[in-house]
Design a protein around this motif. Structure first.
Motif, short mmCIF file in Angstrom:
data_model
loop_
_atom_site.label_atom_id
_atom_site.label_comp_id
_atom_site.label_asym_id
_atom_site.label_seq_id
_atom_site.Cartn_x
_atom_site.Cartn_y
_atom_site.Cartn_z
N ARG A 122 0.84 -1.20 0.00
CA ARG A 122 0.00 0.00 0.00
C ARG A 122 0.87 1.25 0.00
O ARG A 122 0.61 2.21 -0.73
N TYR A 125 2.18 1.93 -3.48
CA TYR A 125 1.17 2.56 -4.33
C TYR A 125 1.00 4.03 -3.98
O TYR A 125 0.92 4.88 -4.86
N GLU A 126 0.92 4.32 -2.69
CA GLU A 126 0.74 5.71 -2.25
C GLU A 126 1.90 6.59 -2.70
O GLU A 126 1.70 7.73 -3.12
N LEU A 143 -5.19 0.78 -4.76
CA LEU A 143 -5.35 1.07 -3.33
C LEU A 143 -6.69 0.57 -2.81
O LEU A 143 -6.77 0.01 -1.71
#
Length: 172
Positions: A122, A125-126, A143
């Motif tokens: 995660r 991705y962020e 996400l």
């Protein structure tokens, strides 16, 4: 020789949960459950349930090598994946792993479901979000998928794994 051997590779514990449910659904005492990391050689069994966590849409090389050593047996595949949650995606995973099996095996089918992913994914991705709406659209979907996967495998997923095992037995 065992009647049933449940082998699995699990990095986060998701696939191990499925393996345990499948093992519990198998009748009798001539059965075993093991992580492939514990194996020095392939135990002899009439029927193998082989589980793995999905990376890049398929099984690991270790699982592929293991599958290629099985000959003249009944084989079923199962696993968990963080990305994707569609029957089509699961079928593609199953087919990509199944090619490792020799043709003289009786293929019993496959079962796949979502599994939670490590938090680092995660965060990755962020970190890739850059404010460009077009660029970020796919990442935002990833996400959302990550967040949905956090509760998997669910009790329902484990029940489906049990049903899968019983359906495989009915094909023997």
């Amino acid at each position: 020789m065992l009647d049933y051997m449940v082998l699995y590779q699990s990095e986060t514990g998701n696939t191990k949960k499925l393996a345990t449910s499948i093992f519990a659904a198998l009748p009798g005492m001539a059965k075993d459950l093991r992580s492939i990391d514990e194996l020095s050689s392939l135990p002899e069994a009439s029927t193998y349930f082989i589980g793995f966590c999905v990376h890049r849409g398929t099984c690991s090389l270790e699982i592929g090598n293991l599958l290629s050593t099985i000959s003249g047996r009944n084989v079923a595949l199962f696993g968990t994946c963080g990305a994707g949650n569609t029957d089509n995606y699961y079928k593609n995973i199953e087919n990509s792993a199944r090619i490792w099996l020799e043709d003289d095996n009786a293929y019993l089918g496959g079962f796949f479901c979502q599994g939670k992913m490590p938090l680092q994914i995660r965060q990755k991705y962020e970190s890739m979000l850059n404010g460009d709406e077009e660029h970020d659209r796919h990442l935002k979907l990833q996400l959302l998928n990550f967040d949905e996967a956090m509760i998997h495998p669910t009790k329902e997923d484990l029940e489906h794994a049990t049903t899968f095992a019983k359906n495989c037995l009915s094909r023997l």
